[in-house]
Design a protein around this motif. Structure first.
Motif, PDB file in Angstrom:
ATOM      1  N   ALA A  23       6.315  -2.587   8.316  1.00  0.00           N
ATOM      2  CA  ALA A  23       5.988  -1.248   8.831  1.00  0.00           C
ATOM      3  C   ALA A  23       5.795  -1.279  10.348  1.00  0.00           C
ATOM      4  CB  ALA A  23       4.737  -0.710   8.145  1.00  0.00           C
ATOM      5  N   ASP A  31      -3.447  -2.067   8.584  1.00  0.00           N
ATOM      6  CA  ASP A  31      -2.460  -2.218   9.657  1.00  0.00           C
ATOM      7  C   ASP A  31      -2.325  -0.926  10.440  1.00  0.00           C
ATOM      8  OD1 ASP A  31      -0.204  -0.472   8.741  1.00  0.00           O
ATOM      9  OD2 ASP A  31      -0.102  -1.876   7.059  1.00  0.00           O
ATOM     10  N   THR A  48      -1.974   1.974   7.614  1.00  0.00           N
ATOM     11  CA  THR A  48      -2.227   1.863   6.181  1.00  0.00           C
ATOM     12  C   THR A  48      -3.347   0.857   5.930  1.00  0.00           C
ATOM     13  OG1 THR A  48       0.118   2.284   5.782  1.00  0.00           O
ATOM     14  CG2 THR A  48      -1.125   1.314   3.954  1.00  0.00           C
ATOM     15  N   GLY A  82      10.197  -7.400   2.703  1.00  0.00           N
ATOM     16  CA  GLY A  82      10.241  -6.841   1.348  1.00  0.00           C
ATOM     17  C   GLY A  82      11.577  -6.195   1.091  1.00  0.00           C
ATOM     18  N   PHE A  83      11.929  -6.017  -0.172  1.00  0.00           N
ATOM     19  CA  PHE A  83      13.157  -5.306  -0.523  1.00  0.00           C
ATOM     20  C   PHE A  83      13.216  -5.020  -2.011  1.00  0.00           C
ATOM     21  CE2 PHE A  83      13.887  -9.854  -0.585  1.00  0.00           C
ATOM     22  CZ  PHE A  83      14.490 -10.068  -1.811  1.00  0.00           C
ATOM     23  N   ARG A  84      12.337  -5.642  -2.804  1.00  0.00           N
ATOM     24  CA  ARG A  84      12.440  -5.492  -4.252  1.00  0.00           C
ATOM     25  C   ARG A  84      11.631  -4.301  -4.784  1.00  0.00           C
ATOM     26  NH1 ARG A  84      13.963 -10.560  -6.985  1.00  0.00           N
ATOM     27  NH2 ARG A  84      12.804  -9.732  -8.752  1.00  0.00           N
ATOM     28  N   GLY A  85      10.806  -3.724  -3.940  1.00  0.00           N
ATOM     29  CA  GLY A  85      10.018  -2.573  -4.388  1.00  0.00           C
ATOM     30  C   GLY A  85       9.079  -2.888  -5.526  1.00  0.00           C
ATOM     31  N   ALA A 127       6.016  -5.096  -5.123  1.00  0.00           N
ATOM     32  CA  ALA A 127       4.691  -5.610  -4.817  1.00  0.00           C
ATOM     33  C   ALA A 127       3.573  -4.602  -5.087  1.00  0.00           C
ATOM     34  CB  ALA A 127       4.636  -6.092  -3.377  1.00  0.00           C
ATOM     35  N   LEU A 128       3.685  -3.410  -4.517  1.00  0.00           N
ATOM     36  CA  LEU A 128       2.585  -2.457  -4.688  1.00  0.00           C
ATOM     37  C   LEU A 128       2.362  -2.146  -6.162  1.00  0.00           C
ATOM     38  CD1 LEU A 128       2.843   0.067  -1.704  1.00  0.00           C
ATOM     39  CD2 LEU A 128       1.352  -1.930  -1.990  1.00  0.00           C
ATOM     40  N   ASN A 183       4.238  -6.195   3.946  1.00  0.00           N
ATOM     41  CA  ASN A 183       4.416  -4.742   4.060  1.00  0.00           C
ATOM     42  C   ASN A 183       3.980  -4.245   5.435  1.00  0.00           C
ATOM     43  OD1 ASN A 183       5.517  -4.420   1.559  1.00  0.00           O
ATOM     44  ND2 ASN A 183       3.642  -3.699   0.577  1.00  0.00           N
ATOM     45  N   ALA A 226      10.386   0.778  -6.402  1.00  0.00           N
ATOM     46  CA  ALA A 226      10.411   1.850  -5.406  1.00  0.00           C
ATOM     47  C   ALA A 226      10.304   1.221  -4.030  1.00  0.00           C
ATOM     48  CB  ALA A 226       9.251   2.804  -5.629  1.00  0.00           C
ATOM     49  N   THR A 227      11.314   1.423  -3.224  1.00  0.00           N
ATOM     50  CA  THR A 227      11.325   0.811  -1.888  1.00  0.00           C
ATOM     51  C   THR A 227      12.032   1.716  -0.893  1.00  0.00           C
ATOM     52  OG1 THR A 227      12.010  -1.109  -0.598  1.00  0.00           O
ATOM     53  CG2 THR A 227      13.454  -0.493  -2.404  1.00  0.00           C
ATOM     54  N   SER A 228      11.620   1.627   0.360  1.00  0.00           N
ATOM     55  CA  SER A 228      12.320   2.363   1.412  1.00  0.00           C
ATOM     56  C   SER A 228      13.260   1.427   2.179  1.00  0.00           C
ATOM     57  CB  SER A 228      11.289   2.958   2.376  1.00  0.00           C
ATOM     58  OG  SER A 228      10.513   1.908   2.912  1.00  0.00           O
ATOM     59  N   LYS A 229      13.349   0.169   1.704  1.00  0.00           N
ATOM     60  CA  LYS A 229      14.041  -0.832   2.515  1.00  0.00           C
ATOM     61  C   LYS A 229      15.452  -1.154   2.044  1.00  0.00           C
ATOM     62  CE  LYS A 229       9.395  -2.457   3.157  1.00  0.00           C
ATOM     63  NZ  LYS A 229       8.373  -3.445   2.848  1.00  0.00           N
ATOM     64  N   ILE A 275       2.595   5.477   5.215  1.00  0.00           N
ATOM     65  CA  ILE A 275       3.428   5.982   4.115  1.00  0.00           C
ATOM     66  C   ILE A 275       3.284   7.501   4.093  1.00  0.00           C
ATOM     67  CG2 ILE A 275       3.897   5.837   1.629  1.00  0.00           C
ATOM     68  CD1 ILE A 275       2.228   3.227   1.618  1.00  0.00           C
TER      69      ILE A 275
HETATM   70  P1  ADP Z   1       8.944  -3.431  -0.770  1.00  0.00           P
HETATM   71  O1  ADP Z   1       8.114  -3.991   0.306  1.00  0.00           O
HETATM   72  O2  ADP Z   1       9.781  -4.470  -1.437  1.00  0.00           O
HETATM   73  O3  ADP Z   1       9.744  -2.258  -0.359  1.00  0.00           O
HETATM   74  P2  ADP Z   1       6.438  -2.678  -1.949  1.00  0.00           P
HETATM   75  O4  ADP Z   1       6.067  -2.354  -3.353  1.00  0.00           O
HETATM   76  O5  ADP Z   1       5.757  -3.761  -1.294  1.00  0.00           O
HETATM   77  O6  ADP Z   1       7.993  -2.902  -1.946  1.00  0.00           O
HETATM   78  O7  ADP Z   1       6.240  -1.360  -1.091  1.00  0.00           O
HETATM   79  C1  ADP Z   1       6.875  -0.175  -1.498  1.00  0.00           C
HETATM   80  C2  ADP Z   1       7.120   0.750  -0.313  1.00  0.00           C
HETATM   81  O8  ADP Z   1       5.894   1.255   0.168  1.00  0.00           O
HETATM   82  C3  ADP Z   1       7.750   0.074   0.876  1.00  0.00           C
HETATM   83  O9  ADP Z   1       9.160   0.040   0.780  1.00  0.00           O
HETATM   84  C4  ADP Z   1       7.267   0.934   2.044  1.00  0.00           C
HETATM   85  O10 ADP Z   1       8.099   2.024   2.214  1.00  0.00           O
HETATM   86  C5  ADP Z   1       5.918   1.422   1.557  1.00  0.00           C
HETATM   87  N1  ADP Z   1       4.832   0.622   2.128  1.00  0.00           N
HETATM   88  C6  ADP Z   1       4.135  -0.340   1.500  1.00  0.00           C
HETATM   89  N2  ADP Z   1       3.190  -0.860   2.300  1.00  0.00           N
HETATM   90  C7  ADP Z   1       3.293  -0.217   3.484  1.00  0.00           C
HETATM   91  C8  ADP Z   1       2.591  -0.292   4.726  1.00  0.00           C
HETATM   92  N3  ADP Z   1       1.594  -1.169   4.923  1.00  0.00           N
HETATM   93  N4  ADP Z   1       2.955   0.531   5.711  1.00  0.00           N
HETATM   94  C9  ADP Z   1       3.961   1.427   5.532  1.00  0.00           C
HETATM   95  N5  ADP Z   1       4.651   1.552   4.387  1.00  0.00           N
HETATM   96  C10 ADP Z   1       4.325   0.737   3.372  1.00  0.00           C
END
Ligand code: ADP
Ligand code: MG
Length: 605
Positions: free
Chosen positions: A37, A58, A142, A93-96, A98-99, A33, A76-79, A63
Motif C-alpha cells: 500500500a 501503516d 490502515t 501479495g497477489f493471492r487475496g 491473507a486478510l 500489505n 479478493a485482491t486489488s493486485k 482501503i
Molecule cells: P493480497 O495482499 O494478496 O491482495 P490480502 O488478503 O492480503 O490479499 O488483502 C486483500 C486486499 O486488501 C489487498 O489486495 C488490498 O487491496 C487491500 N489491503 C489489505 N491490506 C491493506 C493495507 N494495509 N493498506 C491498503 N490496502 C490493503
C-alpha cells in the motif's frame, strides 16, 4: 460418512491454515500489505508473542470504504486481475488470501481511510464473520488489530511454541522487511517496549547497526555486482543484479541462519541459493561453519515464479543456474577483492571468530589467527595438588611420582594412571599408561572434565559464581535479547550474573567459577546462538544445553600449546571423570594403542 461440501466457515479455516501458521505469519502478511500500500511508516505492536495482540498500523493508501468488506473475502485482491498478471508479479501479495485467512482464525478489527474518503471505516470480524461496522475519524492509512489468534482453532493454538519462540520469529520477519525496505520507518513494540526501530532514511548500514552490533555492522563487506544472464529470459537479454552484504570469513556460525535472501524485495527460503553463498566461501571457512550473508537479488519478475505456496516464501526460477551463478560469483568477488585471505592452515576450528554481536572491547578483527594462549586454560589446579606442591614442569619422573601418589585417593576411576609424554600438533596429548600409548584430544578431554564438574555443581544446586573485575557489556540482536531476557533465571541458576543494560544490551557481572577464565561475552553469545537453534525445550534441558555450550567455549582449544604441568593437570582430572572416554557430545577423547598393538605393528610378535 457420505460426501458433503464443507461449510464455508470450515473451508476458510482449513485454507487459513496454509497462510497463517503462527503469529509471525500474521505479522508477515500484514507488513506485506502495508508495503504494497506504499506505506512509509509501519508500526507493529505485539502482546504475548502475538497470541494476545498483533497490530500493524501503516500510513499507506488505505482501503476504500466501499471495498472494505470485500477485502476480507477469500480470493479478493486489488493486485491481480488477469492470468497474465500472474506471470509478472511485482507486489508482495497477489493471492487475496491473507486478510480472509487471518480473520477466519481471530478477532480482527480494521480501521482504514483513503485520501478520497471523508472518514475512516472501522470493521470488526470474529472468526471471519462481520460483527460490526462504523464510520470513525482516522488518519489516512490502515490499522489492523488481530486479537486472540486461533481462539476458534484449538488444535493450532496447542501447537504454538513458547512466547519467546514466537517473539523471535516475529522479530526475524520485522528485521528482514526493515532491511529490504530501508526507506520505510519501522517500529516494533513488544509488551509496550520498543525493541526495534529504523529511521527510514534509506541507509541500510544504519539498519544493520540496529540489528547487529556496531562492530559487526562495520566489518560487513558490500556486495554489488550486475551480471548478465547467459541466456535470454523471456526472449530478451536481461540482467540479474546481486547486491547486499556478506561477513568476512572471520565472522562465522555453526548454522546457516545468518544467510538471508531476497528476490525483488521478497524474503525467500531457498536452500540452493543459500548454498551458493556458502560455496563462495569455499576454503575460507572451517568445515561446519557458516557465514553471514544478506543478499538482494533484483531480476525481471517474469523470470521468477512466486506462486508456489500460499506463504509466498518459496519461488521457482526460470533459470535457476543463472541465479545461482550470479549469487555465487558476486559473493566470491567481494571476498577476494575485500578480504586479505588468511593462511587457512593456521586456523583453528574452534577459535575462529564466534561472538558476532560482541562489543568492540571484545570484538575481533577479521581473520583472527590462532595464537597460543598459555596459562589461560581455566584448569582446576586445586584438585591436582596443594598449591605449594605446584608443578615442576618438564620433569617427567616427578610427574609420575605425583600421579602415583594419588592412586589411592581415586576410587572408581575408569582410566589408568597415565604419564604425560608430550603434545602433538598443539591438539593432542600423548601419554603412556600401563598398557601402551594414549593419544588424547585436549579439547574433548577438557570439555568432558568441565562438563562433569559443572553438571555436578548444578545438580547439587551449588554453582559457584565468580565476579568479574570489569563487567562486560554485550549487545545482541533484538531476538537474541529476547532469548536472554526470558532465560535470566536460568542464567542465574548457572552462576551467571546477567542484567539488562539498555536496549538489547546486557551486562555480565559474574560467571560460573567452574569454567575458570573465559571470555564472558563470547560464552554468553555462544549460548544464545545455541538457544536460537532450539525450540524452547524443557527448562531442565535448556540448562544442560547451556552447560554444554559454556564448557565448549571454556575448554582449551586445539592449537594451544600446553605446558607439561597443564597437560598433567588435565590428564589427572580426566582420570577422575565418570565418563573419560567421550566428550559430552559423544566424540572420543582418546585413542589407545596397546602394548600388544605396538608390538604387532613393529613385527615383534
Ligand atoms: P493480497 O495482499 O494478496 O491482495 P490480502 O488478503 O492480503 O490479499 O488483502 C486483500 C486486499 O486488501 C489487498 O489486495 C488490498 O487491496 C487491500 N489491503 C489489505 N491490506 C491493506 C493495507 N494495509 N493498506 C491498503 N490496502 C490493503
Ligand atoms: Mg496481502
Amino acid at each position: 460418512m457420505s460426501i458433503k461440501v464443507l461449510s464455508e466457515q470450515l473451508a476458510s479455516q482449513i485454507a487459513a491454515g496454509e497462510v497463517v501458521e503462527r503469529p509471525s505469519s500474521v505479522v508477515k502478511e500484514l507488513i506485506e500489505n502495508a508495503l504494497d500500500a506504499g506505506a512509509t511508516k509501519i508500526n507493529i505492536t505485539i502482546r504475548g508473542g502475538g497470541r494476545d495482540l498483533i497490530q500493524v498500523a501503516d500510513n499507506g493508501t488505505g482501503i476504500p470504504a466501499a471495498e472494505i468488506e470485500t477485502a476480507f473475502q477469500r480470493h479478493a485482491t486489488s493486485k491481480l486481475s488477469t492470468a497474465e498478471d500472474l506471470a509478472a508479479i511485482s507486489t508482495l501479495g497477489f493471492r487475496g488470501e491473507a486478510l480472509a485467512a487471518i480473520a477466519a482464525v481471530s478477532r480482527l478489527t480494521v480501521v482504514s481511510r483513503t485520501a478520497e474518503d471523508q472518514a475512516g471505516t472501522r470493521l470488526e470480524l470474529e472468526g471471519g464473520v462481520k460483527t460490526g461496522r462504523e464510520m470513525v475519524g482516522a488518519p489516512e492509512g490502515t490499522v489492523v488489530a488481530v486479537e486472540n489468534l486461533f481462539f476458534n482453532t484449538p488444535a493450532r493454538l496447542k501447537f504454538l511454541k513458547s512466547i519467546t519462540t514466537e517473539r523471535r520469529l516475529i522479530d526475524e520477519y520485522v528485521t528482514r522487511y526493515a532491511l529490504a525496505n530501508t526507506e520505510v520507518r519501522f517500529r516494533l513494540t513488544h509488551e509496550n517496549r520498543v525493541t526495534f526501530q529504523t529511521t527510514g532514511n534509506g541507509n541500510i548500514q544504519e539498519v544493520l547497526g540496529e540489528i547487529h552490533d556496531v562492530e559487526t555492522a562495520r566489518q560487513l563487506l558490500s556486495v554489488d555486482s550486475t551480471r548478465e544472464t547467459p541466456e535470454p529470459v523471456s526472449g530478451e537479454r536481461r540482467e540479474i543484479a546481486v547486491h547486499g552484504f556478506v561477513g568476512p570469513p572471520g565472522l562465522n556460525w555453526a548454522n546457516r541462519s545468518r544467510i538471508t535472501l531476497f528476490v525483488n524485495g521478497r524474503w525467500i527460503k531457498d536452500s540452493s541459493l543459500t548454498y551458493a553463498v556458502i560455496q563462495a566461501y569455499h576454503t575460507l571457512l572451517p568445515t561446519g561453519r557458516y557465514p553471514l550473508g544478506l543478499i538482494f537479488i533484483q531480476m525481471p519478475v517474469e523470470g521468477v515464479d512466486v506462486n508456489v505456496h500460499p506463504a509466498k516464501t518459496e519461488v521457482r526460477f526460470q533459470r535457476p543456474n543463472a541465479v545461482f551463478g550470479a549469487v555465487q560469483r558476486a559473493v566470491r568477488e567481494t571476498l577476494i577483492a575485500e578480504s586479505p585471505v588468511p593462511t587457512i592452515s593456521a586456523w583453528s576450528m574452534e577459535s575462529s571468530g564466534h561472538s558476532p554481536w560482541s562489543t568492540p572491547a571484545h570484538g575481533q578483527g577479521f581473520a583472527r589467527l590462532n595464537t597460543p594462549d598459555q596459562g589461560a586454560l581455566g584448569l582446576d589446579w586445586s584438585r591436582r595438588r596443594s598449591p605449594n606442591e605446584l608443578p615442576v614442569p618438564a620433569d617427567e619422573e616427578n610427574a609420575v611420582a605425583t600421579a602415583g601418589s594419588q592412586e589411592n585417593s581415586k576410587p572408581g576411576q575408569k582410566l589408568p594412571i597415565m604419564r604425560v609424554i608430550g603434545q602433538v600438533g598443539q591438539a593432542y596429548i600423548i601419554t603412556e599408561g600401563p598398557d601402551g600409548l594414549y593419544l588424547i584430544d585436549q579439547h574433548a578431554a577438557h570439555e568432558r572434565i568441565l562438563f562433569e564438574k559443572f553438571m555436578a555443581e548444578w545438580e547439587n544446586h551449588a554453582v559457584a559464581s565468580q565476579g568479574l573485575v570489569a563487567p562486560v557489556t554485550v549487545t545482541l540482536s533484538p531476538s537474541q535479547a529476547g532469548l536472554v531476557e526470558s532465560n535470566l533465571d536460568t542464567f542465574r541458576n548457572l552462576g551467571f550474573a546477567v542484567e539488562a543494560f539498555g536496549p538489547n544490551t546486557f551486562q555480565i557481572r559474574a560467571i560460573p567459577a567452574v569454567v575458570g577464565k573465559i571470555d564472558p561475552g563470547k560464552a554468553l553469545l555462544s549460548v544464545v546462538e545455541d538457544l536460537e537453534q532450539g525450540d524452547a525445550p524443557l527448562q531442565g534441558k535448556i540448562e544442560a544445553r547451556i552447560v554444554l555450550r559454556v564448557c565448549k567455549s571454556a575448554a582449551v582449544k586445539a592449537g594451544q600449546t600446553l605446558t607439561t604441568a597443564e597437560m598433567e593437570a588435565l590428564i589427572q582430572q580426566l582420570e577422575a571423570s565418570q565418563n573419560p572416554h567421550t566428550c559430552p557430545h559423544g566424540r572420543p577423547t582418546m585413542i589407545h594403542l596397546s602394548a600388544g598393538q605396538l608390538a604387532r605393528e613393529f613385527g615383534r610378535t
